[in-house]
Design a protein around this motif. Structure first.
Motif, PDB file in Angstrom:
ATOM      1  N   GLY A 366       0.868  -1.188   0.017  1.00 41.24           N
ATOM      2  CA  GLY A 366       0.042   0.071   0.048  1.00 41.24           C
ATOM      3  C   GLY A 366       0.880   1.291  -0.170  1.00 41.24           C
ATOM      4  N   ARG A 367       2.197   1.067   0.188  1.00 44.38           N
ATOM      5  CA  ARG A 367       3.056   2.190   0.333  1.00 44.38           C
ATOM      6  C   ARG A 367       4.051   2.349  -0.703  1.00 44.38           C
ATOM      7  NH1 ARG A 367       4.098   2.907   6.664  1.00 44.38           N
ATOM      8  NH2 ARG A 367       5.303   4.703   5.761  1.00 44.38           N
ATOM      9  N   LEU A 368       4.685   1.332  -1.078  1.00 50.47           N
ATOM     10  CA  LEU A 368       5.718   1.395  -2.258  1.00 50.47           C
ATOM     11  C   LEU A 368       5.491  -0.181  -2.984  1.00 50.47           C
ATOM     12  CD1 LEU A 368       8.549   2.254  -3.257  1.00 50.47           C
ATOM     13  CD2 LEU A 368       9.398   0.784  -1.175  1.00 50.47           C
ATOM     14  N   THR A 369       4.798   0.204  -3.999  1.00 51.69           N
ATOM     15  CA  THR A 369       4.345  -0.599  -4.950  1.00 51.69           C
ATOM     16  C   THR A 369       5.312  -1.205  -6.029  1.00 51.69           C
ATOM     17  OG1 THR A 369       3.039   0.686  -6.233  1.00 51.69           O
ATOM     18  CG2 THR A 369       1.949  -0.260  -4.568  1.00 51.69           C
ATOM     19  N   ASP A 370       6.268  -0.143  -6.081  1.00 48.81           N
ATOM     20  CA  ASP A 370       7.246  -0.413  -7.359  1.00 48.81           C
ATOM     21  C   ASP A 370       8.452  -1.242  -6.581  1.00 48.81           C
ATOM     22  OD1 ASP A 370       8.873  -0.300  -9.461  1.00 48.81           O
ATOM     23  OD2 ASP A 370       9.136   1.786  -9.526  1.00 48.81           O
ATOM     24  N   PRO A 371       8.631  -2.715  -6.884  1.00 50.66           N
ATOM     25  CA  PRO A 371      10.019  -3.158  -6.437  1.00 50.66           C
ATOM     26  C   PRO A 371      11.098  -2.628  -6.556  1.00 50.66           C
ATOM     27  CG  PRO A 371       8.326  -4.699  -7.639  1.00 50.66           C
ATOM     28  CD  PRO A 371       7.872  -3.402  -7.904  1.00 50.66           C
ATOM     29  N   VAL A 372      11.905  -2.342  -5.627  1.00 49.00           N
ATOM     30  CA  VAL A 372      13.133  -1.653  -5.804  1.00 49.00           C
ATOM     31  C   VAL A 372      14.437  -2.487  -5.430  1.00 49.00           C
ATOM     32  CG1 VAL A 372      14.589   0.327  -4.889  1.00 49.00           C
ATOM     33  CG2 VAL A 372      12.120   0.491  -5.104  1.00 49.00           C
ATOM     34  N   ALA A 397      12.463   5.450   4.518  1.00 51.36           N
ATOM     35  CA  ALA A 397      12.340   4.845   5.905  1.00 51.36           C
ATOM     36  C   ALA A 397      12.958   3.262   6.034  1.00 51.36           C
ATOM     37  CB  ALA A 397      10.811   4.816   6.265  1.00 51.36           C
ATOM     38  N   VAL A 398      12.438   2.538   4.802  1.00 53.04           N
ATOM     39  CA  VAL A 398      13.119   1.319   4.738  1.00 53.04           C
ATOM     40  C   VAL A 398      14.450   1.366   4.726  1.00 53.04           C
ATOM     41  CG1 VAL A 398      13.351  -0.924   3.250  1.00 53.04           C
ATOM     42  CG2 VAL A 398      10.974   0.407   3.587  1.00 53.04           C
ATOM     43  N   LEU A 399      15.384   2.232   3.993  1.00 53.32           N
ATOM     44  CA  LEU A 399      16.847   2.266   4.074  1.00 53.32           C
ATOM     45  C   LEU A 399      17.235   2.541   5.278  1.00 53.32           C
ATOM     46  CD1 LEU A 399      17.335   4.275   0.486  1.00 53.32           C
ATOM     47  CD2 LEU A 399      17.469   1.595   1.025  1.00 53.32           C
ATOM     48  N   ALA A 400      16.502   3.391   6.104  1.00 50.07           N
ATOM     49  CA  ALA A 400      17.167   3.693   7.400  1.00 50.07           C
ATOM     50  C   ALA A 400      16.846   2.696   8.411  1.00 50.07           C
ATOM     51  CB  ALA A 400      16.507   5.155   7.710  1.00 50.07           C
ATOM     52  N   GLY A 401      16.059   1.910   8.117  1.00 45.67           N
ATOM     53  CA  GLY A 401      15.738   0.417   9.333  1.00 45.67           C
ATOM     54  C   GLY A 401      14.728   0.997   9.939  1.00 45.67           C
ATOM     55  N   THR A 402      13.751   2.212   9.868  1.00 45.94           N
ATOM     56  CA  THR A 402      12.525   2.468  10.664  1.00 45.94           C
ATOM     57  C   THR A 402      11.396   1.913  10.358  1.00 45.94           C
ATOM     58  OG1 THR A 402      12.334   4.482   9.457  1.00 45.94           O
ATOM     59  CG2 THR A 402      13.830   4.504  11.403  1.00 45.94           C
ATOM     60  N   LEU A 403      11.466   1.147   8.922  1.00 49.87           N
ATOM     61  CA  LEU A 403      10.149   0.370   8.434  1.00 49.87           C
ATOM     62  C   LEU A 403      10.533  -0.765   7.790  1.00 49.87           C
ATOM     63  CD1 LEU A 403       7.267   0.646   7.796  1.00 49.87           C
ATOM     64  CD2 LEU A 403       7.910   2.001   5.719  1.00 49.87           C
ATOM     65  N   LEU A 410      16.180  -6.759   2.590  1.00 52.29           N
ATOM     66  CA  LEU A 410      17.104  -5.680   3.015  1.00 52.29           C
ATOM     67  C   LEU A 410      18.372  -6.048   3.876  1.00 52.29           C
ATOM     68  CD1 LEU A 410      17.404  -2.478   3.331  1.00 52.29           C
ATOM     69  CD2 LEU A 410      16.094  -2.734   5.728  1.00 52.29           C
ATOM     70  N   HIS A 411      19.486  -5.635   3.252  1.00 50.71           N
ATOM     71  CA  HIS A 411      20.779  -5.877   3.817  1.00 50.71           C
ATOM     72  C   HIS A 411      21.701  -4.738   4.363  1.00 50.71           C
ATOM     73  CE1 HIS A 411      20.070  -9.936   2.041  1.00 50.71           C
ATOM     74  NE2 HIS A 411      19.865  -9.342   1.113  1.00 50.71           N
ATOM     75  N   ARG A 412      21.942  -4.540   5.499  1.00 51.80           N
ATOM     76  CA  ARG A 412      22.620  -3.263   6.112  1.00 51.80           C
ATOM     77  C   ARG A 412      23.785  -3.757   6.579  1.00 51.80           C
ATOM     78  NH1 ARG A 412      19.654   1.190   8.157  1.00 51.80           N
ATOM     79  NH2 ARG A 412      20.898   0.943   9.977  1.00 51.80           N
ATOM     80  N   ALA A 413      24.990  -3.015   6.403  1.00 51.84           N
ATOM     81  CA  ALA A 413      25.975  -3.300   6.693  1.00 51.84           C
ATOM     82  C   ALA A 413      26.293  -3.172   8.557  1.00 51.84           C
ATOM     83  CB  ALA A 413      27.485  -2.404   6.481  1.00 51.84           C
ATOM     84  N   ARG A 414      26.843  -3.979   9.221  1.00 57.04           N
ATOM     85  CA  ARG A 414      26.543  -4.356  10.525  1.00 57.04           C
ATOM     86  C   ARG A 414      27.065  -3.215  11.262  1.00 57.04           C
ATOM     87  NH1 ARG A 414      29.888  -6.054  14.885  1.00 57.04           N
ATOM     88  NH2 ARG A 414      31.504  -6.563  13.286  1.00 57.04           N
ATOM     89  N   HIS A 419      21.289   7.496   8.834  1.00 58.02           N
ATOM     90  CA  HIS A 419      20.388   8.559   9.574  1.00 58.02           C
ATOM     91  C   HIS A 419      19.252   9.205   8.682  1.00 58.02           C
ATOM     92  CE1 HIS A 419      19.204  10.553  13.242  1.00 58.02           C
ATOM     93  NE2 HIS A 419      18.702  11.191  12.655  1.00 58.02           N
ATOM     94  N   LEU A 420      18.255   9.226   8.779  1.00 53.37           N
ATOM     95  CA  LEU A 420      17.088   9.763   8.265  1.00 53.37           C
ATOM     96  C   LEU A 420      16.679  11.249   8.522  1.00 53.37           C
ATOM     97  CD1 LEU A 420      14.814   9.816   5.831  1.00 53.37           C
ATOM     98  CD2 LEU A 420      13.636   8.374   7.247  1.00 53.37           C
ATOM     99  N   LEU A 421      16.493  12.110   7.737  1.00 58.64           N
ATOM    100  CA  LEU A 421      15.978  13.621   8.030  1.00 58.64           C
ATOM    101  C   LEU A 421      14.743  13.374   7.516  1.00 58.64           C
ATOM    102  CD1 LEU A 421      16.070  16.485   9.078  1.00 58.64           C
ATOM    103  CD2 LEU A 421      16.918  16.935   6.759  1.00 58.64           C
TER     104      LEU A 421
END
Length: 558
Positions: A366-372, A397-403, A410-414, A419-421
């Protein structure tokens, strides 16, 4: 007189080449607060003026003074010709229809056509003096371009994406829709002077492009109040800056927006140089005075055996030296006011060769329908664009890890600090700004995301003055709250800085400084924005455009 109606001054009809709009030494004061002081302005036919400055500097007040809706406490305003003003506010209660608004603004054109019809009939009947009456009526119709008035309105309504149904009641329209209707008729009425307060509000990209083209082609003079740097760059040829200066008076810059930026930077450099020189001289004189006072206390005493007269003479000369240095110090008081702060971008860390975050077919129901699919490495740059509702803020928000994504990986370096503004400030309104910042940095240290020796003082960033730092967040302006948000984002010393509409509510000067800093930092930077000038400034960055349709899109690596 509301902002939704056309305000005509001095003449009922346009004066064209004889039109004049000037103000000199205008001063407006509210209680003990000086809103405007020493404003001089000459708007000639065909000119394009912009009034700029921080929130609260009196830009909207000056428009009202120019339009005659507000009388200045000092100074003189002269208006010759017709004038239209569009304020930011729109009345909530309005029983008119779209057609009523159009009829009101085109009343002069309609009356001129009726007068021409009457004069034509009298001329055909051979009424004495009808030829002069016909000639005058024809001249007025041509001045007003009355034959084409309704067509111009229809074109403007379409171009701005406004409601075209003339029977539609205004009360059934949103604020943005009512604003576009009003703007369309003002662009079409053909007044000598068109005064617009933040005209890009409520407009999408196509409407912004239409507005820009119409303002550039407008037959009269235009005065706009705006923070939209793209509009300023594309339209304005002269800018009046109401922000603080060395002598407290406004500055006028020619050469368009580029001339304003260059002139403002030079003015600020001179101001800082003068202030630094005066501070240095003050410090030197104070040191000289201190040394003279020390000599007066102990250094004047001669060796034993010296006569009393010699001692008294020496004491007097030292006392006179102290008085001279005190007088010199008094004469060289610092007269230059403290210059405004400059934004200082902290040193952000790099992690060479590290992929900070990677997404594989990420979606959010419902918010990000375009696969990225994207991969963000240390030092990368990325601009995310797309219409409203396509998921730009969601992706950040997905990239920042808050959603959490509902599909994909989603893979993030340890140890990556990301940080998201966000667009909206979420700080407690009752707490002081400095306390909010201190609590934020303390949480980062406690969580092990930041070392204690990496913590930056809030003042070091040049975003908020000491006075602003001591205010409760709820007492700060939107721009000041946005500065606090930016300070908290930078305090985390992120490896990747994600910015959602970063230019919202910020001053032109700060946006320019921030844009330059983002291009130079070693950290990765991702920006989601509709800001046309910002997109021009980062046009060499890789771009990810989100769409509503479900399609896979990969991001080019920088």
């Amino acid at each position: 007189m509301t902002g939704a109606r056309r305000k005509t001054m001095t003449h009922n009809h346009p004066a064209r080449s004889r039109a004049q709009l000037t103000c000199s030494a205008v001063r407006v004061q509210r209680g003990e607060t000086v809103v405007l002081d020493g404003v001089d302005l000459t708007v000639s036919p065909g000119s394009r003026w912009a009034i700029v400055g921080e929130n609260g500097r009196g830009k909207s007040t000056l428009l009202q003074v120019l339009a005659g809706l507000l009388t200045s406490d000092e100074g003189r305003v002269q208006r010759i010709g017709s004038l239209a003003l569009a304020t930011q506010e729109m009345p909530d209660q309005d029983e008119r229809t779209v057609g009523d608004v159009i009829d009101g603004h085109l009343a002069a054109a309609r009356a001129a056509l009726r007068e021409l019809d009457d004069a034509t009939a009298e001329l055909a009947d051979g009424v004495p003096g009808s030829d002069e009456k016909y000639s005058a009526a024809l001249d007025l119709v041509q001045i007003l371009d009355a034959w084409d008035a309704d067509r111009r309105v229809d074109v403007a309504l379409e171009g701005l994406g406004a409601q075209t149904d003339r029977t539609r009641p205004l009360a059934t329209l949103s604020v943005g829709q009512r604003y576009r209707v009003r703007l369309a008729v003002l662009l079409s009425a053909g007044d000598d002077f068109l005064l617009l307060d933040e005209p890009t509000n409520h407009l999408d990209l196509s409407a912004l492009e239409f507005l820009t083209s119409r303002l550039r082609a407008y037959p009269g003079a235009v005065v706009i109040v705006s923070h939209d740097r793209a509009l300023l760059s594309d339209v304005a040829d002269t800018l009046l800056d109401l922000d603080p200066t060395r002598d407290g008076l406004p500055r006028v810059y020619g050469g368009g927006y580029a001339g304003y930026r260059e002139g403002r930077a030079a003015e600020r450099d001179r101001w800082e140089h003068e202030y630094a020189q005066q501070q240095s001289e003050q410090t030197r004189l104070a040191q000289d005075l201190s040394e003279a006072q020390n000599r007066l206390v102990s250094g004047w005493r001669p060796e034993k055996g010296t006569g009393k007269h010699a001692r008294a003479t020496r004491a007097g000369s030292l006392a006179r030296a102290v008085h001279r240095r005190q007088d010199e110090l008094d004469r060289h008081r610092i007269t230059a006011p403290t210059p405004p702060q400059r934004f200082t971008m902290p040193e952000l860390p790099a992690a060479p060769g590290v992929t900070l975050v990677r997404t594989d077919q990420v979606q959010v129901d419902g918010r990000l329908t375009d696969p990225v699919d994207l991969s963000l490495d240390s030092g990368d740059r990325l601009v995310i664009t797309g219409d409203n509702g396509t998921g730009k803020s969601t992706l950040l928000a997905v990239l920042a890890g808050t959603l959490e994504p509902t599909a994909g990986q989603l893979h993030r370096a340890r140890k990556a600090r990301i940080h998201l503004l966000q667009q909206e400030s979420r700080h407690p309104l009752h707490r002081r700004a400095r306390d909010v910042y201190a609590a934020h940095t303390a949480r980062l240290v406690t969580a092990g995301l930041l070392r204690a020796d990496e913590v930056l003082g809030l003042s070091a960033l040049g975003l908020l003055s000491s006075r602003e730092q001591n205010k409760p967040v709820g007492d700060l302006s939107m721009g000041q709250q946005r500065r606090l948000d930016l300070a908290c984002a930078l305090a985390a010393r992120p490896h990747a800085l994600l910015l959602d509409e970063p230019t919202n509510h910020l001053s032109i000067t700060l946006v320019d400084e921030l844009t330059e800093a983002l291009g130079a930092t070693r950290a990765a930077v991702v920006i989601a924005t509709h800001d046309r000038q910002l997109r021009r400034d980062v046009r060499t960055w890789p771009t990810l455009t989100l769409a509503a349709a479900v399609t896979t899109r990969s991001v080019p690596r920088s």
